[in-house]
Scaffold this active site. Sequence first.
Site, short mmCIF file in Angstrom:
data_model
loop_
_atom_site.label_atom_id
_atom_site.label_comp_id
_atom_site.label_asym_id
_atom_site.label_seq_id
_atom_site.Cartn_x
_atom_site.Cartn_y
_atom_site.Cartn_z
N ILE A 155 17.99 22.20 43.60
CA ILE A 155 19.22 21.76 42.94
C ILE A 155 18.99 21.57 41.44
CG2 ILE A 155 20.92 19.89 42.82
CD1 ILE A 155 20.40 19.49 45.90
N ARG A 231 20.02 10.52 45.43
CA ARG A 231 20.08 9.40 46.38
C ARG A 231 20.24 8.11 45.58
NH1 ARG A 231 21.21 12.61 49.59
NH2 ARG A 231 20.23 13.12 51.59
N ASP A 255 27.30 10.07 42.41
CA ASP A 255 27.82 10.56 43.68
C ASP A 255 27.20 9.80 44.84
OD1 ASP A 255 29.37 12.47 45.26
OD2 ASP A 255 27.42 13.27 45.88
N GLU A 260 25.49 2.55 49.90
CA GLU A 260 26.71 3.32 50.25
C GLU A 260 27.02 3.33 51.75
OE1 GLU A 260 25.36 7.20 48.72
OE2 GLU A 260 25.49 7.98 50.76
N HIS A 292 29.69 10.50 47.71
CA HIS A 292 28.70 11.41 48.30
C HIS A 292 29.36 12.72 48.75
CE1 HIS A 292 24.45 11.26 50.18
NE2 HIS A 292 24.79 12.52 49.98
P1 NAD Z 1 13.81 20.09 46.49
O1 NAD Z 1 12.81 19.61 47.49
O2 NAD Z 1 14.06 21.55 46.35
O3 NAD Z 1 13.41 19.53 45.04
C1 NAD Z 1 12.94 18.23 44.81
C2 NAD Z 1 12.03 18.28 43.57
O4 NAD Z 1 11.60 16.94 43.31
C3 NAD Z 1 10.78 19.13 43.79
O5 NAD Z 1 10.62 20.04 42.71
C4 NAD Z 1 9.64 18.10 43.81
O6 NAD Z 1 8.44 18.60 43.25
C5 NAD Z 1 10.23 16.99 42.96
N1 NAD Z 1 9.62 15.69 43.25
C6 NAD Z 1 9.37 15.15 44.48
N2 NAD Z 1 8.83 13.93 44.34
C7 NAD Z 1 8.75 13.69 43.01
C8 NAD Z 1 8.29 12.60 42.22
N3 NAD Z 1 7.77 11.50 42.80
N4 NAD Z 1 8.36 12.69 40.87
C9 NAD Z 1 8.85 13.80 40.28
N5 NAD Z 1 9.29 14.89 40.97
C10 NAD Z 1 9.25 14.81 42.31
O7 NAD Z 1 15.15 19.29 46.82
P2 NAD Z 1 16.64 19.72 46.42
O8 NAD Z 1 17.18 20.63 47.45
O9 NAD Z 1 16.65 20.13 44.99
O10 NAD Z 1 17.38 18.32 46.61
C11 NAD Z 1 17.08 17.21 45.80
C12 NAD Z 1 17.74 15.99 46.40
O11 NAD Z 1 19.15 16.09 46.29
C13 NAD Z 1 17.53 15.81 47.92
O12 NAD Z 1 16.30 15.17 48.19
C14 NAD Z 1 18.68 14.95 48.32
O13 NAD Z 1 18.29 13.59 48.24
C15 NAD Z 1 19.74 15.23 47.25
N6 NAD Z 1 20.94 15.87 47.79
C16 NAD Z 1 22.15 15.28 47.57
C17 NAD Z 1 23.30 15.87 48.06
C18 NAD Z 1 24.67 15.25 47.82
O14 NAD Z 1 25.63 15.65 48.48
N7 NAD Z 1 24.82 14.33 46.90
C19 NAD Z 1 23.21 17.05 48.79
C20 NAD Z 1 21.95 17.64 48.98
C21 NAD Z 1 20.82 17.04 48.47
#
Ligand code: NAD
Length: 329
Positions: A155, A231, A255, A260, A292
Amino acid sequence: MIVAVFDTHRFDRAALEKANSEFGHDLRFFEVRLEPRTAKLAEDCDVVCPFVNDLMDRPTLTILRNHGVRLIALRCAGYNQIDVAAAGELGIVVARVPEYSPYAVAEHAVALLLALNRKLPRAYNRIREFNFSLEGLVGFDLHGKTLGIIGTGKIGAVFAKIMAGFGCRLLAYDVCPRDELPVRYVEFPQLLAESDILSLHVPLVPSTRHLLNESAMTQLKRGTFIVNTSRGALIDTHALVEALKSGQVGGAALDVYEEETGVFFHDLSGEILQDDVLARLISLPNVLITSHQAFLTHEALANIASTTLANISAFERDTLPESVQVKAE
Ligand code: NAD
């Protein structure tokens, strides 16, 4: 397989039923949230299919296991709501949908940022009352601003590419930097100190809980905007409220919210909101909250439904890919 779908909404029921014509599982829909009190609804089911705010702590998982549940097929990417270690000990396999549409979430982050900065909710409400005044609607150019992206996974990467088109200077912080993105990786304190806007895209894990706490907020440039579509608990909300009141944080587009559960996804319009912190946030003119909904596009719903059902079929055939399994670290 017999599948108990918890926290069902009209939109995901429609998508799951449509996709299931290809898979033929026996889907049983429940609108209630999964928690110890409701877990017995999964009696006779092989699989439980929860969403982001269902509770899967050890007591809930134990009840599910006693009812014969063998698979938790999460219909979301994040898995902070499940005690993965307990699931492993109980012999319950956990699968998720690692990717369904990073575009849906990244585009919503952009929408929130634009709407907050250009004060679109205020403008929309004014125009509906035939108030065409521009007082109080001044925003800022995104072009040339420094945008700090926390987490450049699926994302965050899409978000970075979109924001590069606005002419922002892109800084990023991630434990696993990626070469191909139009960002400059810096250490977390530098990201905090230099960003005009921060956008959160890391998962919620112990090391990221309250990543933006009081100490982090004091390191920001005065007036920094914060966008959170990841989150809620990545931000210490009490610290955020104080930083918004003092002007240290100039605006927040959220969001997600750490408390929540039980509020987001529900129509509470006829009730007294019991959460004073959320009520305070909602009262601030420089805060924009959505419930959300970043994932909520037709494309994402269809992908979530087909991947979730495919995960269940693969589990049935004993061919569930490692890439969708969630295991304790
Ligand atoms: P992803 O796993 O592709 O990317 C997460 C990134 O965070 C990775 O590059 C990882 O290296 C990095 N990371 C992990 N721990 C870390 C830390 N301690 N410090 C720095 N970087 C760190 O995940 P994604 O698909 O990009 O999704 C990200 C988040 O978005 C999900 O975990 C979820 O919580 C959230 N999300 C929200 C919605 C929504 O509707 N609001 C929908 C989908 C996902």
